[in-house]
Design a protein around this motif. Structure first.
Motif, mmCIF file in Angstrom:
data_model
loop_
_atom_site.group_PDB
_atom_site.id
_atom_site.type_symbol
_atom_site.label_atom_id
_atom_site.label_comp_id
_atom_site.label_asym_id
_atom_site.label_seq_id
_atom_site.Cartn_x
_atom_site.Cartn_y
_atom_site.Cartn_z
ATOM 1 N N THR A 172 36.131 31.073 54.903
ATOM 2 C CA THR A 172 37.197 30.076 54.897
ATOM 3 C C THR A 172 38.162 30.320 53.759
ATOM 4 N N LEU A 173 37.644 30.651 52.588
ATOM 5 C CA LEU A 173 38.507 30.937 51.442
ATOM 6 C C LEU A 173 39.345 32.174 51.696
ATOM 7 N N ASN A 174 38.750 33.207 52.243
ATOM 8 C CA ASN A 174 39.517 34.407 52.548
ATOM 9 C C ASN A 174 40.684 34.090 53.466
ATOM 10 N N LEU A 175 40.407 33.341 54.520
ATOM 11 C CA LEU A 175 41.424 33.001 55.497
ATOM 12 C C LEU A 175 42.512 32.138 54.879
ATOM 13 N N LYS A 233 37.617 68.019 52.437
ATOM 14 C CA LYS A 233 37.541 69.271 53.207
ATOM 15 C C LYS A 233 38.936 69.898 53.341
ATOM 16 N N ASN A 234 39.500 69.982 54.547
ATOM 17 C CA ASN A 234 40.787 70.662 54.740
ATOM 18 C C ASN A 234 41.991 69.730 54.586
ATOM 19 N N ILE A 235 41.775 68.516 54.085
ATOM 20 C CA ILE A 235 42.847 67.517 53.971
ATOM 21 C C ILE A 235 43.075 67.183 52.498
ATOM 22 N N LYS A 236 44.341 67.151 52.088
ATOM 23 C CA LYS A 236 44.708 66.705 50.737
ATOM 24 C C LYS A 236 45.309 65.314 50.835
ATOM 25 N N ILE A 237 44.929 64.446 49.923
ATOM 26 C CA ILE A 237 45.348 63.036 49.974
ATOM 27 C C ILE A 237 45.926 62.640 48.618
ATOM 28 N N LYS A 238 47.079 62.010 48.650
ATOM 29 C CA LYS A 238 47.743 61.525 47.439
ATOM 30 C C LYS A 238 47.936 60.020 47.543
ATOM 31 N N LEU A 239 47.640 59.292 46.470
ATOM 32 C CA LEU A 239 47.862 57.849 46.446
ATOM 33 C C LEU A 239 49.329 57.566 46.177
ATOM 34 N N THR A 240 49.954 56.744 47.022
ATOM 35 C CA THR A 240 51.374 56.414 46.893
ATOM 36 C C THR A 240 51.528 54.968 46.416
ATOM 37 N N PRO A 241 52.645 54.633 45.760
ATOM 38 C CA PRO A 241 52.793 53.304 45.152
ATOM 39 C C PRO A 241 52.828 52.178 46.186
ATOM 40 N N ALA A 242 52.359 51.016 45.762
ATOM 41 C CA ALA A 242 52.412 49.802 46.576
ATOM 42 C C ALA A 242 52.583 48.598 45.655
ATOM 43 N N ASP A 243 53.122 47.520 46.218
ATOM 44 C CA ASP A 243 53.369 46.277 45.473
ATOM 45 C C ASP A 243 52.905 45.126 46.358
ATOM 46 N N HIS A 244 51.652 44.705 46.166
ATOM 47 C CA HIS A 244 51.075 43.689 47.065
ATOM 48 C C HIS A 244 50.127 42.755 46.318
ATOM 49 N N GLN A 245 50.418 42.478 45.071
ATOM 50 C CA GLN A 245 49.532 41.620 44.279
ATOM 51 C C GLN A 245 49.910 40.152 44.461
ATOM 52 N N TRP A 246 49.788 39.669 45.704
ATOM 53 C CA TRP A 246 50.159 38.309 46.066
ATOM 54 C C TRP A 246 49.315 37.257 45.351
ATOM 55 N N GLN A 247 48.108 37.627 44.936
ATOM 56 C CA GLN A 247 47.190 36.653 44.339
ATOM 57 C C GLN A 247 47.779 35.996 43.090
ATOM 58 N N ASN A 248 48.602 36.732 42.365
ATOM 59 C CA ASN A 248 49.151 36.212 41.104
ATOM 60 C C ASN A 248 50.106 35.041 41.329
ATOM 61 N N ALA A 249 50.646 34.920 42.534
ATOM 62 C CA ALA A 249 51.614 33.854 42.831
ATOM 63 C C ALA A 249 50.931 32.542 43.191
ATOM 64 N N TYR A 250 49.606 32.562 43.357
ATOM 65 C CA TYR A 250 48.882 31.380 43.810
ATOM 66 C C TYR A 250 47.695 31.135 42.884
ATOM 67 N N PRO A 251 47.888 30.325 41.824
ATOM 68 C CA PRO A 251 46.803 30.051 40.874
ATOM 69 C C PRO A 251 45.549 29.549 41.588
ATOM 70 N N GLY A 252 44.422 30.090 41.175
ATOM 71 C CA GLY A 252 43.146 29.720 41.776
ATOM 72 C C GLY A 252 42.697 30.638 42.882
#
Length: 299
Positions: free
Chosen positions: A4-7, A157-176
């Protein structure tokens, strides 16, 4: 209580929702239109065997299976027990997946970091990869996992992966909402380089300048086009699409979760087609449907 909290927090965080519309018992109320994915095409062990190229399958919401010449990776798999109603049949049960070389997790929201799904996958997955923060959550669950900084690269294995930037820290806008302060580096996208071309898994994010200047252009984008303030917004998604005018867009984060008043899950492919250049490159996959990656013709 945890579900319920997650939702509730997800509702608060990613966009506005008319909760009364969700709970109104008036049988005369007309449900708002929501675009729905095509009928699911189930798959089995054949999707995990060696291939002569790179095959991508959408598994619903933001989840994808990538099989590159026998190297198998899942991105943000959600295949069971979500805490909101689901409109699709999942193309495979996580317990039926024979093996994976890696699972990539973009961030900790439960529609991307599905603990029920990944608990099943952990039994037959060689490694999980994410940000430093999400890695700490996975290690607490006892999974074999690795955390990486934004911009870092690693190989599967045969795949190279790079982490790309994201901005999704929505939690900070909702105290608690959370007991910690979230940083941008807690969320990521992945640029996945295979022998047959590059795939950009965007992750959830507000639009950032870095999203418009990738060079060379990706050969496919796992494309989020939801009109949510904590995502790219539809206008921002259009900017990304037009920044890479020839890149196929494999539509993501739509047609799966039954939440007609909740912007993050309500992308409509027909609306997107009216707004971008070269709309014929929009790829509307059914869950489980295979798509073969091809490199863009370089000009």
């Amino acid at each position: 209580m945890k579900k319920t909290l997650n939702l509730t927090f997800l509702f608060l965080a990613i966009g506005s929702i008319n909760l009364s519309a969700q709970t109104n018992s008036d049988s005369t109320k007309v449900k708002k239109f929501q675009a729905k994915a095509p009928k699911t095409i189930p798959f089995g062990n054949e999707a995990f065997t060696k291939t002569d190229g790179t095959i991508i399958r959408w598994t619903g919401n933001a989840g994808f299976l990538i099989n590159s010449r026998g190297t198998t990776i899942m991105v943000d798999p959600l295949l069971k027990d979500f805490d909101m109603p689901v409109m699709i049949d999942y193309p495979i049960k996580p317990s039926a997946i024979p093996s994976l070389d890696a699972v990539l997790i973009t961030h900790s929201d439960n529609d991307h970091f599905s603990i029920p799904t990944n608990t099943d996958l952990a039994k037959n997955t060689k490694a999980f990869h994410s940000t430093i923060y999400v890695d700490s959550l996975m290690k607490n669950l006892g999974w074999k996992s690795f955390g990486h900084k934004i911009g870092a690269t690693f190989k599967v294995k045969n795949i190279k992966i790079k982490l790309t930037p994201a901005d999704h820290q929505w939690q900070n806008a909702y105290p608690g909402t959370a007991k910690r302060f979230f940083e941008k580096q807690d969320c990521t996208g992945f640029l996945i380089t295979t022998p047959d071309g590059t795939i950009w898994a965007e992750g959830d994010s507000k639009l950032m300048p870095e999203h418009l200047t990738m060079s060379p252009a990706p050969d496919a984008i796992l494309f989020d086009f939801s009109d949510s303030e904590w995502h790219f917004t539809l206008a921002g998604a259009v900017k990304i699409a037009n920044a890479y005018p020839n890149t196929p867009l494999l539509l993501s984060h739509w047609g799966t979760i039954d939440a007609p008043d909740f912007a993050p899950f309500n992308g409509n492919p027909d609306e997107l087609k009216k707004l971008i250049v070269n709309p014929e490159r929009i790829v509307v996959l059914a869950p489980g449907e295979p798509y073969k990656l091809s490199p863009l013709k370089k000009k």
